[in-house]
Each structure stands twice: as C-alpha cells, then as structure tokens.
Design a protein around this motif. Structure first.
Motif, PDB file in Angstrom:
ATOM      1  N   LEU A  69      -2.013 -18.430 -30.773  1.00 24.02           N
ATOM      2  CA  LEU A  69      -2.797 -19.297 -31.639  1.00 24.02           C
ATOM      3  C   LEU A  69      -2.790 -20.729 -31.125  1.00 24.02           C
ATOM      4  CD1 LEU A  69      -1.588 -17.999 -35.106  1.00 24.02           C
ATOM      5  CD2 LEU A  69      -3.875 -17.747 -34.149  1.00 24.02           C
ATOM      6  N   ASN A  70      -3.882 -21.416 -31.361  1.00 20.71           N
ATOM      7  CA  ASN A  70      -3.997 -22.835 -31.080  1.00 20.71           C
ATOM      8  C   ASN A  70      -2.790 -23.539 -31.707  1.00 20.71           C
ATOM      9  OD1 ASN A  70      -4.766 -25.496 -32.380  1.00 20.71           O
ATOM     10  ND2 ASN A  70      -6.561 -25.231 -31.069  1.00 20.71           N
ATOM     11  N   GLY A  71      -2.232 -24.526 -31.039  1.00 19.18           N
ATOM     12  CA  GLY A  71      -1.038 -25.200 -31.525  1.00 19.18           C
ATOM     13  C   GLY A  71      -1.188 -25.763 -32.928  1.00 19.18           C
ATOM     14  N   LEU A  72      -2.351 -26.314 -33.236  1.00 16.16           N
ATOM     15  CA  LEU A  72      -2.589 -26.866 -34.558  1.00 16.16           C
ATOM     16  C   LEU A  72      -2.611 -25.755 -35.608  1.00 16.16           C
ATOM     17  CD1 LEU A  72      -3.205 -29.592 -35.977  1.00 16.16           C
ATOM     18  CD2 LEU A  72      -5.619 -28.986 -35.785  1.00 16.16           C
ATOM     19  N   VAL A  73      -3.230 -24.632 -35.271  1.00 20.63           N
ATOM     20  CA  VAL A  73      -3.277 -23.489 -36.189  1.00 20.63           C
ATOM     21  C   VAL A  73      -1.866 -22.944 -36.417  1.00 20.63           C
ATOM     22  CG1 VAL A  73      -4.179 -21.160 -36.559  1.00 20.63           C
ATOM     23  CG2 VAL A  73      -5.643 -22.898 -35.530  1.00 20.63           C
ATOM     24  N   ALA A  74      -1.118 -22.803 -35.345  1.00 20.84           N
ATOM     25  CA  ALA A  74       0.251 -22.293 -35.456  1.00 20.84           C
ATOM     26  C   ALA A  74       1.086 -23.201 -36.355  1.00 20.84           C
ATOM     27  CB  ALA A  74       0.883 -22.183 -34.064  1.00 20.84           C
ATOM     28  N   ASP A  75       0.958 -24.508 -36.166  1.00 16.70           N
ATOM     29  CA  ASP A  75       1.715 -25.448 -36.997  1.00 16.70           C
ATOM     30  C   ASP A  75       1.241 -25.413 -38.447  1.00 16.70           C
ATOM     31  OD1 ASP A  75       3.149 -26.158 -34.759  1.00 16.70           O
ATOM     32  OD2 ASP A  75       2.109 -28.056 -34.455  1.00 16.70           O
ATOM     33  N   ALA A  76      -0.065 -25.287 -38.652  1.00 19.56           N
ATOM     34  CA  ALA A  76      -0.613 -25.241 -40.012  1.00 19.56           C
ATOM     35  C   ALA A  76      -0.120 -23.987 -40.740  1.00 19.56           C
ATOM     36  CB  ALA A  76      -2.132 -25.253 -39.976  1.00 19.56           C
ATOM     37  N   ILE A  77      -0.084 -22.865 -40.032  1.00 19.95           N
ATOM     38  CA  ILE A  77       0.416 -21.626 -40.657  1.00 19.95           C
ATOM     39  C   ILE A  77       1.896 -21.762 -40.985  1.00 19.95           C
ATOM     40  CG2 ILE A  77       0.952 -19.196 -40.187  1.00 19.95           C
ATOM     41  CD1 ILE A  77      -1.755 -19.039 -38.716  1.00 19.95           C
ATOM     42  N   SER A  78       2.660 -22.316 -40.078  1.00 22.11           N
ATOM     43  CA  SER A  78       4.083 -22.493 -40.324  1.00 22.11           C
ATOM     44  C   SER A  78       4.338 -23.414 -41.511  1.00 22.11           C
ATOM     45  CB  SER A  78       4.770 -23.076 -39.085  1.00 22.11           C
ATOM     46  OG  SER A  78       4.710 -22.170 -38.022  1.00 22.11           O
ATOM     47  N   LEU A  79       3.585 -24.478 -41.600  1.00 23.07           N
ATOM     48  CA  LEU A  79       3.784 -25.488 -42.630  1.00 23.07           C
ATOM     49  C   LEU A  79       3.239 -25.065 -43.996  1.00 23.07           C
ATOM     50  CD1 LEU A  79       4.889 -28.383 -42.962  1.00 23.07           C
ATOM     51  CD2 LEU A  79       2.586 -29.194 -42.477  1.00 23.07           C
ATOM     52  N   HIS A  80       2.115 -24.359 -44.000  1.00 21.44           N
ATOM     53  CA  HIS A  80       1.417 -24.042 -45.241  1.00 21.44           C
ATOM     54  C   HIS A  80       1.356 -22.535 -45.518  1.00 21.44           C
ATOM     55  CE1 HIS A  80       0.050 -28.167 -45.770  1.00 21.44           C
ATOM     56  NE2 HIS A  80      -0.271 -28.193 -44.484  1.00 21.44           N
ATOM     57  N   ARG A  81       2.261 -21.791 -44.972  1.00 19.83           N
ATOM     58  CA  ARG A  81       2.216 -20.328 -45.096  1.00 19.83           C
ATOM     59  C   ARG A  81       2.178 -19.869 -46.552  1.00 19.83           C
ATOM     60  NH1 ARG A  81       4.054 -15.601 -41.587  1.00 19.83           N
ATOM     61  NH2 ARG A  81       3.658 -13.947 -43.067  1.00 19.83           N
ATOM     62  N   GLY A  82       2.943 -20.484 -47.406  1.00 21.32           N
ATOM     63  CA  GLY A  82       2.981 -20.081 -48.805  1.00 21.32           C
ATOM     64  C   GLY A  82       1.621 -20.134 -49.474  1.00 21.32           C
ATOM     65  N   ALA A  83       0.804 -21.095 -49.099  1.00 23.62           N
ATOM     66  CA  ALA A  83      -0.524 -21.239 -49.678  1.00 23.62           C
ATOM     67  C   ALA A  83      -1.520 -20.238 -49.096  1.00 23.62           C
ATOM     68  CB  ALA A  83      -1.039 -22.664 -49.459  1.00 23.62           C
ATOM     69  N   LEU A  84      -1.174 -19.642 -47.971  1.00 22.81           N
ATOM     70  CA  LEU A  84      -2.097 -18.715 -47.309  1.00 22.81           C
ATOM     71  C   LEU A  84      -1.860 -17.266 -47.680  1.00 22.81           C
ATOM     72  CD1 LEU A  84      -2.052 -20.272 -43.733  1.00 22.81           C
ATOM     73  CD2 LEU A  84      -3.804 -20.547 -45.496  1.00 22.81           C
TER      74      LEU A  84
END
Length: 74
Positions: A58-73
């Motif tokens: 995954l794109n680095g920004l996507v990977a970080d966004a998933i890690s940071l906001h996983r609960g909301a996803l």
C-alpha cells in the motif's frame, strides 16, 4: 471484488491526498474517503488483506491512514 483492485484503488486515493500540505489532514482524508465511499465489504476485504499480508503493497500514506484510523474503518 478482487483484492488487487482494492489495493490499486486505495493507492490511487493515497496519491491524490499526498498533494495536501498537512499530513494529518491527508491521513484523515484517506480514512474518511474509505469510510464514506467504500462499501463495508470492500473495507473488510482490504483490512483482511492487511492482517494477512501487511501494509507493504500500500501507498505509505494509505498504510499510515489505515494504521491510525483502523477503528473507524472496520
């Protein structure tokens, strides 16, 4: 849906949000986009892929966004 397509689409979203100067805002933008515009089954499939294969394709920004906001996803 095929996981490869989800990864490609997620990476395209990441590429779009990379242009934002504020990284925190970009991370939230990626997560918000996935939450608003992806069906729950698409998000579940992407998260299942992350759980079994990690974030490396995954794109680095996507990977970080998933890690940071996983609960909301989930």
């Amino acid at each position: 849906m095929h996981t490869e397509s989800l990864i490609r689409m997620a990476n395209q979203i990441g590429t779009f949000f990379e242009a934002m100067p504020d990284r925190a805002e970009a991370l939230e933008g990626v997560a918000l986009h996935l939450r608003r515009f992806w069906e729950p089954r698409m998000r579940r499939e992407l998260l299942a892929h992350v759980d079994s294969h990690g974030l490396s394709d995954l794109n680095g920004l996507v990977a970080d966004a998933i890690s940071l906001h996983r609960g909301a996803l989930g």
